[in-house]
Design an enzyme around this catalytic site. Structure first.
Site, PDB file in Angstrom:
ATOM      1  N   GLU A  10     -48.049  -3.404 -29.698  1.00 48.27           N
ATOM      2  CA  GLU A  10     -46.764  -4.081 -29.534  1.00 48.27           C
ATOM      3  C   GLU A  10     -46.333  -4.775 -30.809  1.00 48.27           C
ATOM      4  O   GLU A  10     -45.135  -4.958 -31.050  1.00 48.27           O
ATOM      5  CB  GLU A  10     -46.875  -5.113 -28.402  1.00 48.27           C
ATOM      6  CG  GLU A  10     -45.593  -5.847 -28.105  1.00 48.27           C
ATOM      7  CD  GLU A  10     -45.746  -6.844 -26.962  1.00 48.27           C
ATOM      8  OE1 GLU A  10     -44.727  -7.219 -26.370  1.00 48.27           O
ATOM      9  OE2 GLU A  10     -46.893  -7.230 -26.655  1.00 48.27           O
ATOM     10  N   GLN A  20     -43.925  -3.166 -18.126  1.00 47.86           N
ATOM     11  CA  GLN A  20     -45.255  -3.712 -18.400  1.00 47.86           C
ATOM     12  C   GLN A  20     -45.623  -4.734 -17.338  1.00 47.86           C
ATOM     13  O   GLN A  20     -44.961  -5.765 -17.217  1.00 47.86           O
ATOM     14  CB  GLN A  20     -45.282  -4.349 -19.786  1.00 47.86           C
ATOM     15  CG  GLN A  20     -46.621  -4.959 -20.183  1.00 47.86           C
ATOM     16  CD  GLN A  20     -46.567  -5.556 -21.580  1.00 47.86           C
ATOM     17  OE1 GLN A  20     -45.496  -5.903 -22.068  1.00 47.86           O
ATOM     18  NE2 GLN A  20     -47.710  -5.683 -22.224  1.00 47.86           N
ATOM     19  N   GLY A  21     -46.657  -4.472 -16.557  1.00 44.88           N
ATOM     20  CA  GLY A  21     -47.070  -5.360 -15.478  1.00 44.88           C
ATOM     21  C   GLY A  21     -48.279  -6.192 -15.857  1.00 44.88           C
ATOM     22  O   GLY A  21     -49.405  -5.923 -15.400  1.00 44.88           O
ATOM     23  N   TYR A  22     -48.067  -7.214 -16.689  1.00 52.31           N
ATOM     24  CA  TYR A  22     -49.139  -8.106 -17.114  1.00 52.31           C
ATOM     25  C   TYR A  22     -49.018  -9.479 -16.439  1.00 52.31           C
ATOM     26  O   TYR A  22     -49.843  -9.866 -15.627  1.00 52.31           O
ATOM     27  CB  TYR A  22     -49.104  -8.294 -18.637  1.00 52.31           C
ATOM     28  CG  TYR A  22     -49.785  -7.222 -19.458  1.00 52.31           C
ATOM     29  CD1 TYR A  22     -50.015  -5.956 -18.951  1.00 52.31           C
ATOM     30  CD2 TYR A  22     -50.182  -7.475 -20.771  1.00 52.31           C
ATOM     31  CE1 TYR A  22     -50.624  -4.979 -19.726  1.00 52.31           C
ATOM     32  CE2 TYR A  22     -50.795  -6.507 -21.553  1.00 52.31           C
ATOM     33  CZ  TYR A  22     -51.015  -5.261 -21.024  1.00 52.31           C
ATOM     34  OH  TYR A  22     -51.621  -4.308 -21.780  1.00 52.31           O
ATOM     35  N   SER A  23     -47.978 -10.229 -16.792  1.00 49.72           N
ATOM     36  CA  SER A  23     -47.865 -11.630 -16.367  1.00 49.72           C
ATOM     37  C   SER A  23     -47.708 -11.774 -14.857  1.00 49.72           C
ATOM     38  O   SER A  23     -47.120 -10.923 -14.190  1.00 49.72           O
ATOM     39  CB  SER A  23     -46.672 -12.294 -17.055  1.00 49.72           C
ATOM     40  OG  SER A  23     -46.875 -12.376 -18.443  1.00 49.72           O
ATOM     41  N   SER A  72     -40.072  -7.083 -17.949  1.00 51.68           N
ATOM     42  CA  SER A  72     -38.851  -6.649 -18.628  1.00 51.68           C
ATOM     43  C   SER A  72     -38.421  -5.261 -18.175  1.00 51.68           C
ATOM     44  O   SER A  72     -39.229  -4.320 -18.141  1.00 51.68           O
ATOM     45  CB  SER A  72     -39.066  -6.640 -20.143  1.00 51.68           C
ATOM     46  OG  SER A  72     -39.349  -7.935 -20.621  1.00 51.68           O
ATOM     47  N   SER A 110     -47.809 -17.150 -25.554  1.00 54.70           N
ATOM     48  CA  SER A 110     -47.216 -18.427 -25.949  1.00 54.70           C
ATOM     49  C   SER A 110     -47.802 -18.916 -27.274  1.00 54.70           C
ATOM     50  O   SER A 110     -48.916 -18.562 -27.661  1.00 54.70           O
ATOM     51  CB  SER A 110     -47.441 -19.480 -24.859  1.00 54.70           C
ATOM     52  OG  SER A 110     -48.808 -19.860 -24.826  1.00 54.70           O
ATOM     53  N   GLU A 161     -48.946 -21.782 -27.976  1.00 50.23           N
ATOM     54  CA  GLU A 161     -50.176 -22.555 -27.754  1.00 50.23           C
ATOM     55  C   GLU A 161     -51.398 -21.647 -27.715  1.00 50.23           C
ATOM     56  O   GLU A 161     -52.460 -21.957 -28.294  1.00 50.23           O
ATOM     57  CB  GLU A 161     -50.056 -23.352 -26.454  1.00 50.23           C
ATOM     58  CG  GLU A 161     -49.049 -24.498 -26.506  1.00 50.23           C
ATOM     59  CD  GLU A 161     -47.608 -24.036 -26.376  1.00 50.23           C
ATOM     60  OE1 GLU A 161     -46.710 -24.856 -26.592  1.00 50.23           O
ATOM     61  OE2 GLU A 161     -47.379 -22.848 -26.059  1.00 50.23           O
TER      62      GLU A 161
END
Length: 387
Positions: free
Chosen positions: A247, A129-132, A164, A366, A368
C-alpha cells in the site's frame, strides 16, 4: 532519481497516450475523484479505468506473466507522475491493483492467481479491504470477526468498518479469526469474500464532507469457498502485513503530485483575495513547500526495498503535512471558508480538503501507532504497557 534514454522514451509514450485519450467523452473527467471526492462520476471513471486496461495501462508494475507490463521502479515513478500531471481522474481500481494483486502474486496459489488477477487487470472485479473493526482499528491483531470451516465453505460472522468503496466492490479481502494461539495475531486468516451475497450488508457512513467513501460491512453467515484463503490458515497476519507494505509503495508519488496541486490551489486563493500579503501566511506556505519536497525525497530514497519501518516514517510525514495543509487552506480562504458554496451543503475544493484531511492521521495506521512502531522496533525504546 536519474532516468535513462529508455525511461525518457517511456515518459513520452505515456504522456502522449494520456494527451490523446483524455479527450472526447473522457475530457470532462479531468481532476475528478480522489480522497473525499470518490463519489464524483464513479461510473464514468470506471469506464475510463477499463479504457486504460484495454490499452495495457492497468497494473503496470505487475510481472508480464500476470498481465502487467513489468515496469522498472524508475518507469513506475514516471507512469504515476505523468498520470497525476495529466489531470487524469482518480482510478477506481486502486485496492485491487495496488494492494490485493501484489499480495496474490507474492502469497497466492497459482489457482488463486489464475482466478482473480485477470479480473483486476481488466477492471471487471472491484475490491474492498476488510481490516478495521469497531474494536480493532490500528490494533489489527484485536479483530473479532470469525470464520469457521463448514464443509467446503468458510462461514463468516462479524463486522468491519471504514471499508473504503465497499458499496461499489464485488469482493473484499478480509482478515478474520479462524483459530487461537499464544499471541494475539495467531489464528488470523486472510480470506477472499464475495460481497454480493446474502449474509453481507453494506451501510455507507456519511462523512464530514457529506459524502460516503467509507462503509460499515456486516457479515452474518456470509460464505466463501474453502480455497479462498491466501497463505496458510492461521497465518494471515504475515499476509496482511505484506498487503500494508504494498500500500505504501511507488504509487504514493502520485499522491504527492496531487498534494502539490492542492498547495498551488491554496496559493492561488491567497493571491486572489489578497491574503498572500500576510507575512505569517507566506511563511507557512513556504514551509509547506519545503516539507512537501522532504516527503518526496524520502519516498524516492526508499523506493525498491521492502516497505518496512520506512513506511511508518512516510505515513507520519505525509499525514501531518496534509492535515496542516487543510488548516492552511482555511486560513488562506479567510471568512469565505465558513460558508458553503451552495445550499444545502455543497463544499468547494478547499473546504473538502480541510474536512477530509482531519482523518489523515487516523486511517491507514494512526500516527500514534506509527510512532510506537518507530520507537520500539527502530529506536529500541521500551515497549508501551499493554493490557
Amino acid at each position: 532519481m536519474t532516468h535513462s534514454a529508455e525511461d525518457e522514451a517511456f515518459r513520452a509514450e505515456i504522456r502522449g497516450w494520456l494527451g490523446q485519450n483524455l479527450s472526447g467523452r473522457f475530457a470532462a473527467l479531468k481532476g475528478l475523484g480522489g480522497s473525499g471526492r470518490e463519489h464524483e462520476a464513479f461510473e464514468e471513471r470506471l469506464e475510463w479505468n477499463r479504457h486504460l486496461a484495454a490499452a495495457g495501462w492497468s497494473c503496470v508494475a505487475w510481472p508480464v506473466e500476470h498481465g502487467g507490463r513489468g515496469l522498472s521502479i524508475a518507469q513506475q515513478v514516471i507512469f504515476h507522475e505523468e498520470y497525476a500531471r495529466s489531470g487524469a481522474p482518480a482510478r477506481v481500481n486502486h485496492l485491487g491493483e495496488e494492494l490485493l494483486g501484489p499480495t496474490l502474486i507474492a502469497y497466492g496459489t497459482p489457482e488463486q492467481q489464475a482466478r482473480f488477477l485477470p479480473g483486476i487487470v481488466a477492471v471487471e472485479e472491484l475490491w474492498a479491504q476488510g481490516y478495521s473493526e469497531p474494536g480493532a482499528g490500528s490494533d489489527l491483531a484485536a479483530v473479532s470477526t470469525r470464520a469457521r470451516l463448514a464443509g467446503d465453505q468458510w462461514v463468516i460472522d462479524g463486522q468491519k468498518v471504514w471499508t473504503s468503496l465497499a458499496q461499489h466492490a464485488d469482493w473484499c479481502f478480509v482478515v478474520a479469526r479462524t483459530g487461537e494461539g499464544t499471541r494475539r495475531h495467531d489464528g488470523l486468516s486472510y480470506l477472499l469474500v464475495p460481497l454480493r451475497q446474502e449474509g453481507v450488508e453494506v451501510r455507507p457512513i456519511v462523512q464530514l464532507t457529506g459524502t460516503s467513501e467509507f462503509n460499515e460491512v456486516f457479515f452474518d453467515g456470509a460464505t466463501t469457498h474453502a480455497d479462498n484463503v491466501v497463505g496458510e490458515v492461521g497465518g494471515g497476519w504475515k499476509v496482511a502485513m505484506g498487503t500494508l507494505g504494498f500500500e505504501r509503495g511507488v504509487s504514493t508519488l502520485a499522491q504527492q503530485i496531487a498534494f502539490r496541486r492542492e498547495l498551488d490551489r491554496v496559493i492561488e486563493t491567497a493571491r486572489a483575495n489578497g491574503r498572500i500579503a500576510d507575512p505569517a501566511l507566506r511563511d507557512r506556505i513556504t514551509r509547506a513547500h519545503m516539507d512537501l519536497e522532504v516527503i518526496r525525497l524520502h519516498a524516492l530514497r526508499t523506493l525498491g526495498g521492502e516497505q518496512g519501518y520506512d513506511a511508518s516514517v512516510a505515513k507520519l510525514l505525509w499525514s501531518q503535512w496534509h492535515r496542516a495543509l487543510g488548516e492552511l487552506a482555511m486560513d488562506a480562504a479567510g471568512p469565505s471558508a465558513l460558508t458553503v458554496a451552495s445550499a444545502p451543503y455543497e463544499l468547494d475544493d478547499l473546504q473538502t480538503l480541510f474536512l477530509f484531511s482531519r482523518a489523515d492521521t487516523i486511517y491507514g495506521g494512526s500516527d500514534e501507532i506509527q510512532r510506537n512502531v518507530i520507537a520500539e522496533r527502530v529506536l529500541g525504546l521500551p515497549r508501551e504497557a499493554r493490557p
